[in-house]
Design a protein around this motif. Structure first.
Motif, PDB file in Angstrom:
ATOM      1  N   LEU A  16       0.790  -1.211   0.122  1.00 14.88           N
ATOM      2  CA  LEU A  16       0.115  -0.041  -0.081  1.00 14.88           C
ATOM      3  C   LEU A  16       0.582   1.312  -0.141  1.00 14.88           C
ATOM      4  CD1 LEU A  16      -2.856  -1.299   2.704  1.00 14.88           C
ATOM      5  CD2 LEU A  16      -3.100  -0.803   0.187  1.00 14.88           C
ATOM      6  N   THR A  17       0.305   2.273  -0.829  1.00 11.77           N
ATOM      7  CA  THR A  17       1.023   3.435  -0.732  1.00 11.77           C
ATOM      8  C   THR A  17       0.509   4.330   0.568  1.00 11.77           C
ATOM      9  OG1 THR A  17      -0.455   4.627  -2.096  1.00 11.77           O
ATOM     10  CG2 THR A  17       1.426   3.678  -3.408  1.00 11.77           C
ATOM     11  N   GLN A  18       1.228   5.488   1.066  1.00 15.23           N
ATOM     12  CA  GLN A  18       0.412   6.347   2.120  1.00 15.23           C
ATOM     13  C   GLN A  18      -0.964   6.577   1.820  1.00 15.23           C
ATOM     14  OE1 GLN A  18       3.409   9.164   3.177  1.00 15.23           O
ATOM     15  NE2 GLN A  18       4.648   7.923   4.294  1.00 15.23           N
ATOM     16  N   SER A  19      -1.025   7.029   0.377  1.00 16.32           N
ATOM     17  CA  SER A  19      -2.256   7.540   0.047  1.00 16.32           C
ATOM     18  C   SER A  19      -3.416   6.457   0.071  1.00 16.32           C
ATOM     19  CB  SER A  19      -2.220   8.258  -1.433  1.00 16.32           C
ATOM     20  OG  SER A  19      -1.244   9.241  -1.435  1.00 16.32           O
ATOM     21  N   GLU A  20      -2.884   5.257  -0.518  1.00 16.50           N
ATOM     22  CA  GLU A  20      -4.029   4.243  -0.349  1.00 16.50           C
ATOM     23  C   GLU A  20      -4.488   3.970   0.884  1.00 16.50           C
ATOM     24  OE1 GLU A  20      -2.760   1.963  -4.558  1.00 16.50           O
ATOM     25  OE2 GLU A  20      -1.628   1.408  -2.539  1.00 16.50           O
ATOM     26  N   LEU A  21      -3.347   3.808   1.842  1.00 14.03           N
ATOM     27  CA  LEU A  21      -3.774   3.665   3.440  1.00 14.03           C
ATOM     28  C   LEU A  21      -4.648   4.639   3.956  1.00 14.03           C
ATOM     29  CD1 LEU A  21      -3.419   1.830   5.640  1.00 14.03           C
ATOM     30  CD2 LEU A  21      -1.372   2.863   6.447  1.00 14.03           C
ATOM     31  N   ALA A  22      -4.404   6.117   3.615  1.00 17.06           N
ATOM     32  CA  ALA A  22      -4.980   7.179   4.151  1.00 17.06           C
ATOM     33  C   ALA A  22      -6.563   7.047   3.629  1.00 17.06           C
ATOM     34  CB  ALA A  22      -4.443   8.228   3.560  1.00 17.06           C
ATOM     35  N   GLU A  23      -6.540   6.566   2.510  1.00 19.28           N
ATOM     36  CA  GLU A  23      -8.389   6.377   1.939  1.00 19.28           C
ATOM     37  C   GLU A  23      -8.816   5.235   2.538  1.00 19.28           C
ATOM     38  OE1 GLU A  23     -10.248   5.461  -2.465  1.00 19.28           O
ATOM     39  OE2 GLU A  23      -8.198   5.603  -2.122  1.00 19.28           O
ATOM     40  N   LYS A  24      -8.326   4.294   3.124  1.00 14.30           N
ATOM     41  CA  LYS A  24      -8.828   3.296   3.906  1.00 14.30           C
ATOM     42  C   LYS A  24      -9.200   3.750   5.216  1.00 14.30           C
ATOM     43  CE  LYS A  24      -6.650  -0.895   1.531  1.00 14.30           C
ATOM     44  NZ  LYS A  24      -7.986  -1.442   0.958  1.00 14.30           N
ATOM     45  N   LEU A  25      -8.344   4.472   5.823  1.00 15.72           N
ATOM     46  CA  LEU A  25      -8.636   5.069   7.061  1.00 15.72           C
ATOM     47  C   LEU A  25      -9.422   6.233   7.155  1.00 15.72           C
ATOM     48  CD1 LEU A  25      -5.018   4.507   8.666  1.00 15.72           C
ATOM     49  CD2 LEU A  25      -7.135   3.002   8.791  1.00 15.72           C
ATOM     50  N   ASP A  26      -9.869   6.992   5.937  1.00 17.66           N
ATOM     51  CA  ASP A  26     -10.498   8.255   5.769  1.00 17.66           C
ATOM     52  C   ASP A  26      -9.871   9.132   6.359  1.00 17.66           C
ATOM     53  OD1 ASP A  26     -12.549   9.762   4.937  1.00 17.66           O
ATOM     54  OD2 ASP A  26     -13.794   9.422   6.346  1.00 17.66           O
TER      55      ASP A  26
END
Length: 255
Positions: A16-26
């Motif tokens: 996961l990229t930081q952006s992808e993880l951020a999206e999962k965590l809102d």
């Protein structure tokens, strides 16, 4: 910095990229960067999502160097997230787990529909800073509390926060739902010693990895008033300490 290191490692391991993880965590990507740099720490609700996402306990995220030592063996099983019930004013209810519901609770404690099917109530004098659950006793191992007594426990998230000598309701994969006086030897051998206040019951040990939920006893409800003529005497703390020493000596001898 263990948490920061673990988050960065687990994110990379999952591809996961930081952006992808951020999206999962809102969340914003910059918040993930702050977590991984140790400039900020996630809230408990975020930790719970991370725990489920990476199939790792919150305790391991916070205190175990996963990259250096690898995942703990007990993390191969599904992670359960604490499920709570609220009223129409968004106040947390105390969910009641009766004697007959104890067996089903092992499979349903993370299921919102199951939890909502259990009885719920409020006790205004309890602090609103904790989550509480009520469990009905089914045996006489914790005299003078008799069968049918309801123990109200406050949720304890970390195994390491168990204080030796205090009483807890433990939800375990091996023993089910039990109410005992607990002695914490996790640092020494990864186990807890469970002791009954009724001297007729021998203490025994439970692996920390088998503990699913921890509830520290804060109050009890009983319709059975103490009888001053009752000569049944609960075991003393001195007796408990001696039983623990005897049990540990016996374990060493058997090894």
């Amino acid at each position: 910095m263990i948490l920061a290191k673990n988050l960065k490692f687990l994110r990379s391991e999952s591809g996961l990229t930081q952006s992808e993880l951020a999206e999962k965590l809102d969340l914003q990507r910059t918040m993930i960067s702050a977590y991984e740099d140790g400039r900020s720490e996630p809230k408990l609700s975020t930790l719970a999502i991370l725990s489920e996402l990476f199939v790792v306990s919150i305790d391991e995220l916070l205190h175990h160097d996963i990259q250096q030592y690898g995942r703990r063996l007990n993390q191969n099983k599904n992670i359960k997230i604490l499920t709570i019930a609220t009223d129409d004013q968004d106040r947390e209810n105390i969910t009641m787990v009766g004697q007959k519901a104890s067996a089903g609770y092992l499979n349903g404690f993370a299921d919102p529909e199951y939890m909502e099917s259990l009885p719920q109530f409020h006790i205004p004098t309890l602090s609103r800073n904790s989550t509480y659950r009520a469990f009905e006793l089914s045996g006489d191992s914790m005299l003078p509390l008799v069968p049918g007594t309801v123990i109200i426990g406050s949720y304890v998230e970390q195994l390491r926060d168990i204080k030796s000598g205090k009483t807890y309701v433990l939800v375990t994969s091996t023993e089910g739902v039990v109410y005992k006086r607990v002695f914490n030897y996790l640092d020494e051998n990864g186990k807890l010693f469970l002791v009954s206040d009724n001297e007729h019951y021998k203490p025994y040990e439970v692996k920390g990895a088998d503990v699913l939920e921890i509830w520290e006893a804060k109050a009890f409800i009983s319709t059975d008033f103490p009888n001053p003529k009752d000569k049944t005497k609960p075991v003393s703390l001195e007796d408990i300490s001696q039983m623990i020493l005897d049990l540990r000596s016996e374990i060493v001898r058997l090894k």
